[in-house]
Design an enzyme around this catalytic site. Structure first.
Site, PDB file in Angstrom:
ATOM      1  N   ARG A  53      -5.119 -12.891  -2.282  1.00  0.00           N
ATOM      2  CA  ARG A  53      -5.440 -13.603  -1.167  1.00  0.00           C
ATOM      3  C   ARG A  53      -4.580 -12.824   0.135  1.00  0.00           C
ATOM      4  O   ARG A  53      -5.286 -12.251   1.316  1.00  0.00           O
ATOM      5  CB  ARG A  53      -5.349 -14.963  -1.139  1.00  0.00           C
ATOM      6  CG  ARG A  53      -6.610 -15.801  -1.737  1.00  0.00           C
ATOM      7  CD  ARG A  53      -6.193 -16.727  -2.402  1.00  0.00           C
ATOM      8  NE  ARG A  53      -5.086 -16.473  -3.525  1.00  0.00           N
ATOM      9  CZ  ARG A  53      -5.725 -16.166  -4.901  1.00  0.00           C
ATOM     10  NH1 ARG A  53      -6.986 -16.364  -4.882  1.00  0.00           N
ATOM     11  NH2 ARG A  53      -4.957 -15.810  -5.733  1.00  0.00           N
ATOM     12  N   THR A  54      -3.413 -12.990   0.116  1.00  0.00           N
ATOM     13  CA  THR A  54      -2.547 -12.736   1.175  1.00  0.00           C
ATOM     14  C   THR A  54      -2.751 -11.232   1.593  1.00  0.00           C
ATOM     15  O   THR A  54      -2.900 -10.795   2.755  1.00  0.00           O
ATOM     16  CB  THR A  54      -1.130 -13.045   1.114  1.00  0.00           C
ATOM     17  OG1 THR A  54      -1.106 -14.421   0.484  1.00  0.00           O
ATOM     18  CG2 THR A  54      -0.352 -13.010   2.045  1.00  0.00           C
ATOM     19  N   LYS A  82      14.086   4.611  -6.332  1.00  0.00           N
ATOM     20  CA  LYS A  82      15.176   5.561  -6.343  1.00  0.00           C
ATOM     21  C   LYS A  82      16.448   5.251  -5.861  1.00  0.00           C
ATOM     22  O   LYS A  82      17.600   6.049  -5.579  1.00  0.00           O
ATOM     23  CB  LYS A  82      14.609   6.842  -5.515  1.00  0.00           C
ATOM     24  CG  LYS A  82      13.551   7.549  -6.252  1.00  0.00           C
ATOM     25  CD  LYS A  82      13.400   8.789  -5.403  1.00  0.00           C
ATOM     26  CE  LYS A  82      12.095   8.899  -4.623  1.00  0.00           C
ATOM     27  NZ  LYS A  82      11.956   9.832  -3.774  1.00  0.00           N
ATOM     28  N   ARG A 103       5.856  -8.857   1.193  1.00  0.00           N
ATOM     29  CA  ARG A 103       6.184  -9.594   0.282  1.00  0.00           C
ATOM     30  C   ARG A 103       6.927  -9.047  -0.654  1.00  0.00           C
ATOM     31  O   ARG A 103       6.887  -7.973  -0.940  1.00  0.00           O
ATOM     32  CB  ARG A 103       4.818 -10.018  -0.427  1.00  0.00           C
ATOM     33  CG  ARG A 103       4.840 -10.623  -1.661  1.00  0.00           C
ATOM     34  CD  ARG A 103       3.768 -11.251  -2.454  1.00  0.00           C
ATOM     35  NE  ARG A 103       3.135 -12.296  -1.565  1.00  0.00           N
ATOM     36  CZ  ARG A 103       2.034 -13.025  -2.054  1.00  0.00           C
ATOM     37  NH1 ARG A 103       1.543 -12.588  -3.340  1.00  0.00           N
ATOM     38  NH2 ARG A 103       1.230 -13.961  -1.292  1.00  0.00           N
ATOM     39  N   HIS A 131       6.573 -19.370   2.335  1.00  0.00           N
ATOM     40  CA  HIS A 131       5.210 -18.588   2.220  1.00  0.00           C
ATOM     41  C   HIS A 131       4.700 -19.299   3.523  1.00  0.00           C
ATOM     42  O   HIS A 131       3.609 -19.883   3.599  1.00  0.00           O
ATOM     43  CB  HIS A 131       4.300 -18.679   1.158  1.00  0.00           C
ATOM     44  CG  HIS A 131       3.361 -18.016   1.022  1.00  0.00           C
ATOM     45  ND1 HIS A 131       2.703 -16.997   1.914  1.00  0.00           N
ATOM     46  CD2 HIS A 131       2.440 -17.840  -0.045  1.00  0.00           C
ATOM     47  CE1 HIS A 131       1.762 -16.366   1.472  1.00  0.00           C
ATOM     48  NE2 HIS A 131       1.199 -16.688   0.199  1.00  0.00           N
TER      49      HIS A 131
HETATM   50  N1   CP Z   1      -1.945 -17.945  -1.903  1.00  0.00           N
HETATM   51  C1   CP Z   1      -1.492 -16.847  -2.231  1.00  0.00           C
HETATM   52  O1   CP Z   1      -0.539 -16.275  -1.802  1.00  0.00           O
HETATM   53  O2   CP Z   1      -2.386 -15.741  -3.058  1.00  0.00           O
HETATM   54  P1   CP Z   1      -1.981 -14.462  -3.444  1.00  0.00           P
HETATM   55  O3   CP Z   1      -0.406 -14.438  -4.222  1.00  0.00           O
HETATM   56  O4   CP Z   1      -3.080 -13.973  -4.073  1.00  0.00           O
HETATM   57  O5   CP Z   1      -1.879 -13.832  -2.334  1.00  0.00           O
END
Ligand code: CP
Length: 323
Positions: A53-54, A82, A103, A131
């Protein structure tokens, strides 16, 4: 926003959160006026941990704004393997993009990146820490349902110890004076440092233990359920926020809270729970079975869909005057 980086949900003031929600509303109603707004810009979408999703919604958001996207989906395709230092990786990306989405499994990676970056950085999930863009999506979804994000009742369930989405959500929920009932899975309670930290930040709010209204949700773990009380209106609408166990162990392997239709019927039969929605940041294991997907209270797919307009609004906000 603090230095035009979004690392924690607390980097946004309440007013900034409302502004993003209001812009999202406009974008959701009609994306067309925004279709070229970022056409001169490149978003670096650097995902060193998996995502559906993100990552996808950030890319879709930037493309909807007429911008371009460079994706990194696998840390093994970068020179980090590396031995390249975080600082050097980020210095390079300063040359390639105008805004970075990061991320990483290590919570410090994103924090160190903001120290060297000259372009805005968005935390798309840093280890078990936070998040914040998921919380913006959550708050927008709640606003769509209840026309407010304040003075509601939240029930937050599952892996509270390691769930970064719930950490950001708890900060935001308290800032907007919501009650929170914490329903952790056995052994996955909030860390005492996190709990002490939020109670220190919200000195007017009291911690209470009272599990009587939640006994059917999680009958085997009564003693660990507690509330953080911001207001006295327990009949205000409820947000049930379920989360998965934060590794790949199916939650059937442990005593884990779950939601099914019998439970929902039980809530509806109690006056207290007439007005509630069921949310989940996804992905899910079996804490919400598929037969719940068509239930009118289930909002987790709308929540995921809201990821695109919310992230469009956030990109516009962060690129700001350069647009
Ligand atoms: N909700 C969420 O962060 O989903 P993903 O890990 O698929 O990005």
């Amino acid at each position: 926003m603090k230095n035009n980086n979004l690392i924690s949900i607390n980097d946004l003031s309440n007013e900034e959160i409302f502004n993003i929600i209001h812009l999202t509303k406009k974008i959701k109603a009609n994306k067309y006026p925004y279709r070229n707004i970022a056409s001169r810009f490149i978003l670096g979408n650097l995902f060193f941990q998996p995502s559906t999703r993100t990552r996808g919604s950030f890319e879709s958001a930037m493309l909807h704004l007429g911008g371009n996207v460079i994706n990194v989906n696998d840390i093994n395709t970068t020179s980090i393997v590396k031995g390249e230092a975080v600082q050097d990786t980020i210095r390079m990306w300063d040359n390639y993009a105008d805004i970075l989405v990061l991320r990483h499994s290590n919570e410090n990676f994103v924090k160190e990146a903001q120290g060297v970056s000259t372009i805005p950085i968005i935390n798309a999930g840093n280890g078990e820490d936070e998040h914040p863009t998921q919380t913006l999506v959550d708050l927008f979804t709640i606003m769509c349902e209840f026309d407010t994000i304040e003075h509601l009742n939240f029930v937050i369930c599952g892996d509270l110890k390691r769930g970064r989405a719930v950490h950001s959500l708890i900060h935001a929920a308290l800032r907007f004076n919501n009650n929170i009932m914490l329903v952790p899975a056995n052994g996955y309670e909030l860390s005492s440092s996190f709990l002490n930290n939020i109670l220190n930040q919200h000195k007017g709010k009291s911690l209470m233990r009272d599990y009587s209204s939640l006994d059917k949700l999680y009958p085997n773990k009564k003693e660990e359920i507690y509330y953080i009380k911001s207001h006295a209106d327990w009949s205000a609408p409820y947000v049930f926020y379920m989360t998965r166990l934060q590794n790949n162990t199916p939650s059937t392997d442990i005593n884990y809270p779950y939601i099914d239709k019998h439970l929902v019927l039980d809530f509806r039969n109690k006056d207290l729970y007439n007005n509630f929605i069921l949310m989940h940041p996804l992905p899910r294991h079996n804490e919400i079975p598929e037969h719940m997907d068509e239930n009118t209270h289930s909002k987790y797919f709308q929540q995921a869909a809201n990821g695109v307009p919310v992230r469009m609004a956030l990109i516009i906000d962060m690129l700001g005057t350069t647009l």
